[in-house]
Design an enzyme around this catalytic site. Sequence first.
Site, PDB file in Angstrom:
ATOM      1  CG  ASP A 171      26.703   2.120 -24.676  1.00  0.00           C
ATOM      2  OD1 ASP A 171      27.310   1.399 -25.479  1.00  0.00           O
ATOM      3  OD2 ASP A 171      25.597   2.636 -24.917  1.00  0.00           O
ATOM      4  CD  GLU A 400      22.976   6.541 -17.224  1.00  0.00           C
ATOM      5  OE1 GLU A 400      23.475   5.408 -17.369  1.00  0.00           O
ATOM      6  OE2 GLU A 400      21.952   6.916 -17.822  1.00  0.00           O
ATOM      7  CE1 TYR A 457      18.546   6.173 -23.989  1.00  0.00           C
ATOM      8  CE2 TYR A 457      19.244   6.410 -21.700  1.00  0.00           C
ATOM      9  CZ  TYR A 457      19.455   6.637 -23.050  1.00  0.00           C
ATOM     10  OH  TYR A 457      20.570   7.330 -23.460  1.00  0.00           O
ATOM     11  CD  GLU A 492      22.819   9.433 -21.650  1.00  0.00           C
ATOM     12  OE1 GLU A 492      22.347   8.281 -21.792  1.00  0.00           O
ATOM     13  OE2 GLU A 492      23.921   9.653 -21.136  1.00  0.00           O
TER      14      GLU A 492
HETATM   15  C1  BDP Z   1      22.955   5.675 -20.811  1.00  0.00           C
HETATM   16  C2  BDP Z   1      24.440   6.027 -20.768  1.00  0.00           C
HETATM   17  C3  BDP Z   1      25.048   6.200 -22.162  1.00  0.00           C
HETATM   18  C4  BDP Z   1      24.608   5.054 -23.050  1.00  0.00           C
HETATM   19  C5  BDP Z   1      23.097   5.073 -23.157  1.00  0.00           C
HETATM   20  C6  BDP Z   1      22.583   3.959 -24.063  1.00  0.00           C
HETATM   21  O1  BDP Z   1      24.634   7.201 -20.013  1.00  0.00           O
HETATM   22  O2  BDP Z   1      26.449   6.258 -22.050  1.00  0.00           O
HETATM   23  O3  BDP Z   1      25.217   5.068 -24.291  1.00  0.00           O
HETATM   24  O4  BDP Z   1      22.570   4.852 -21.877  1.00  0.00           O
HETATM   25  O5  BDP Z   1      22.325   2.867 -23.562  1.00  0.00           O
HETATM   26  O6  BDP Z   1      22.621   4.945 -19.716  1.00  0.00           O
HETATM   27  O7  BDP Z   1      22.466   4.162 -25.256  1.00  0.00           O
END
Ligand code: BDP
Length: 579
Positions: A171, A400, A457, A492
């Site tokens: 991404d 990941e 997330y 993240e």
């Molecule tokens: C994570 C990835 C990252 C993406 C992020 C996203 O490590 O590179 O930009 O998600 O979806 O899975 O914003």
Amino acid sequence: MSTLYPQNNASRMTIDLGGVWDFRFQGDESWQPIAVPASYNDQSTDPRFRNRAGITEYRRKITLPAAWKGMRVCLRFDAAAHNARILLNGKEIGFHRGGFLPFEVELNGLMRPGETAELTVETDNRINHDTLPIGTEGETAFFGSDNPGIPAVEAGKRMQQERGINRPAFDFFNYTGIQRPVRLVATPRKYIRDITLVPSLNGAVRFSVETAGTDAPAHVEILDAEGISVARCDGWEGILQIPEPRLWEPWPGTPYLYTARVTYGDDLYEQPFGIREVKVEGTRFLINGKPFRFHGPCKHEDSPFHGRGTDPCLNVTDINLYHWLNANCFRTSHYPYAEEMYQLCDREGIVIVDETPAVGMWASEQYGWNLADYHLQVLKDMIARDKNHPCVVMWSLGNEPDTDSQPEKAYEYWHPLYEAAHRLDPQDRPVTVVGCQNRYDRDKVICSMDVVLINRYYGWYNLSGDLEAAKYAFRTELEWWETQHKPVILSEYGADTIAGLHGAVAEMFTEEYQVAFYEAMSECLDERDFVIGEMPWNFADFATCQGPMRVGGNRKGLFTRDRRPKMAAHWFRERWKNL
Ligand code: BDP
């Protein structure tokens, strides 16, 4: 090959080849101007600059100064993405695989001082199962669904294949070209190839110096920050003792730097370093014996106009924004950054988790792709390049990968890399690999690392818009991690946010939702002592591939792409002030 960053001093000279070069896509007749260093992709309105997969050619004249007679002369590329072939007067003189680490091509025997020659650099932006980062080789789109099986969609996909598609399995925009500085470098013929420094808190500094030629031993002298000599010794390896050592401490402490002044015959190299120790003890991460809590957003090398191109002004601005945020660290998601950034972080006390470009390995088939040897080489080169930086406190093997669908296979792949990183790093820093949102209860890789780094997330990609459920889910997972007795960093977490979009009710994409999201996640993090870090995704909005989930890039930045703070940046500034 020397891994040392180019230096100008009493014995070494460099000529920066930055400027406007000639450029064309292979097969084109005519040349056009292109700025180096910078990604080429945003420098023209021709759609091929953004979309074309294949080889591009850069060209310029180079002249070796007559005064360089008798010296070793080479071309030094800080990086060229992703593969680069170097030609002098049309003849190949070098090739390098991988777009994020430096390489040299020696010019002695090919060009004489006083001579001018034509330098051509072919860069290849194609990504596939043999490259790091990974390209999808035409399978499923990274974003959205390709509706497998629908005849018309399948026909469209076949057409794309024939045209040659080059889809990132990651991404961020596949920026490429000569994105980092290129220099002509002259050193004495008998020169210093490498310097390794392993300081300890009591001021003892183990050193080794690698030289081309062995007639006289090297001489190493340590200078303090005022330039006063505090220790010296002759030899290719040994131990120096610094009296009353001052430590390199992460921000807001003092990142004190010494310099190892190495001389060998006519050559001289000045290697900055800091005295600091990094250790994992139980669920704590210790820097100089004190528990360290990581708080700072992950980054990208990304900005308007330059793309991924090195820009010292941007680096300084970004690090000053880290100070403004009260942040103390970042991860070089998802590739090793330009060397100047590590130099700046050494000086400014910002801690770095240094990551290889192994991103996009989210398919379990990856373990059949034969990547391991190349991955190991990249890891080795990254450690060789960055080993002396006090700001680097941990290595990340990648981002990941699939580690839960075939846990044993995944372990067989990652464990040797984990061991290699420990073996290769003279300072033996902790090692990790960043885990994706997965079946953590089956995963054998992530929990075998020195520190567990997980990207989550909840409340964005899953349980979208429902922060109560997101908190409940995240707490459920954290309860499981508690039983693993490992230090955990949330490496993240984030929510796409359109700057300026507001809502009295915090709904997805509004600035209010981004703040509410971080409030919710922080509530869970703050309950657990074994959570030793939080790295929001991302520092700033950044360019990525087109797709139905992205509106003008990835918008999870705390700052916009032009570095204006969103509400969440202010929120973190307050939070981190108090940590
Ligand atoms: C994570 C990835 C990252 C993406 C992020 C996203 O490590 O590179 O930009 O998600 O979806 O899975 O914003």
